[in-house]
Design a protein around this motif. Structure first.
Motif, short mmCIF file in Angstrom:
data_model
loop_
_atom_site.label_atom_id
_atom_site.label_comp_id
_atom_site.label_asym_id
_atom_site.label_seq_id
_atom_site.Cartn_x
_atom_site.Cartn_y
_atom_site.Cartn_z
N ARG A 1 37.08 41.67 39.32
CA ARG A 1 36.05 40.51 39.60
C ARG A 1 37.00 39.29 38.13
N ARG B 1 33.39 37.91 41.64
CA ARG B 1 33.70 37.55 42.23
C ARG B 1 34.64 38.66 42.56
N THR B 2 34.96 39.34 44.01
CA THR B 2 35.75 40.10 43.74
C THR B 2 37.47 39.30 45.09
N ASP C 1 35.68 39.23 48.02
CA ASP C 1 34.99 37.82 47.90
C ASP C 1 35.67 36.83 48.61
N VAL C 2 36.77 36.97 47.53
CA VAL C 2 37.17 35.39 47.86
C VAL C 2 38.05 35.06 48.92
N ALA D 1 37.08 36.25 51.88
CA ALA D 1 36.31 36.04 52.95
C ALA D 1 35.56 35.53 53.25
N PHE D 2 36.34 33.35 51.81
CA PHE D 2 35.80 32.39 52.18
C PHE D 2 36.06 31.80 52.95
N ARG E 1 34.69 26.48 51.91
CA ARG E 1 34.35 27.06 50.55
C ARG E 1 36.10 27.20 50.00
#
Length: 154
Positions: free
Chosen positions: A15, A20-21, A24-25, A27-28, A32
């Protein structure tokens, strides 16, 4: 096995500083990507400290070697590169004389060249410079020079 936090992040097992993984990033949404400023240093690490994000990780030579040797971390970096390419395809706010994204692009080029190789960096460079040209060349000459230098100075 990971040799550091950046490697683990890019390999999908770690992370970033905000917990955040990489998934996650990636998928911004575009808002974002534009508004969050502390993920780029994790996705596109450099060997010098970030002036924009104090405390961001710095890539050491051993960790860089480990990332280059790890196909999973390489694919993680490619997914981040693909997401940023998508962002720069769909948005135009960076297509002006001065914008913080110009610094991001320099970082992306330098990290891509060092960790994925000159061909992938050159492809991203060709993409952003073509977008700039198609928009009437609004990006300032200094940024364009930095982008070119990032292809040569890994």
């Amino acid at each position: 096995m990971s040799t550091g936090p950046i490697h683990a992040f890019l390999a999908g097992t770690g992370r970033d500083g905000a917990r955040r993984t990489l998934a996650d990033v990636v998928a911004f949404d575009d808002a974002r990507i534009e508004g969050v400023h502390d993920f780029v240093q994790w996705c596109f690490p450099l060997s010098e400290a970030s002036r924009a994000v104090p405390g961001a990780p710095v890539l050491g030579s051993e960790e860089a070697d480990a990332i280059r040797a790890d196909p999973i971390a390489q694919e993680g970096l490619r997914s981040a590169l693909a997401r940023m390419t998508e962002f720069y395809t769909r948005t135009d706010g960076w297509l002006r004389a001065y914008d913080h994204n110009h610094l991001r692009i320099t970082r992306i080029l330098a990290a891509t060249r060092r960790l994925l190789g000159p061909d992938e960096a050159a492809a991203f460079h060709a993409f952003v410079t073509k977008r700039n040209e198609d928009a009437g060349s609004p990006v300032n000459a200094d940024s364009l020079r930095y982008w070119g230098s990032a292809l040569r100075d890994a």
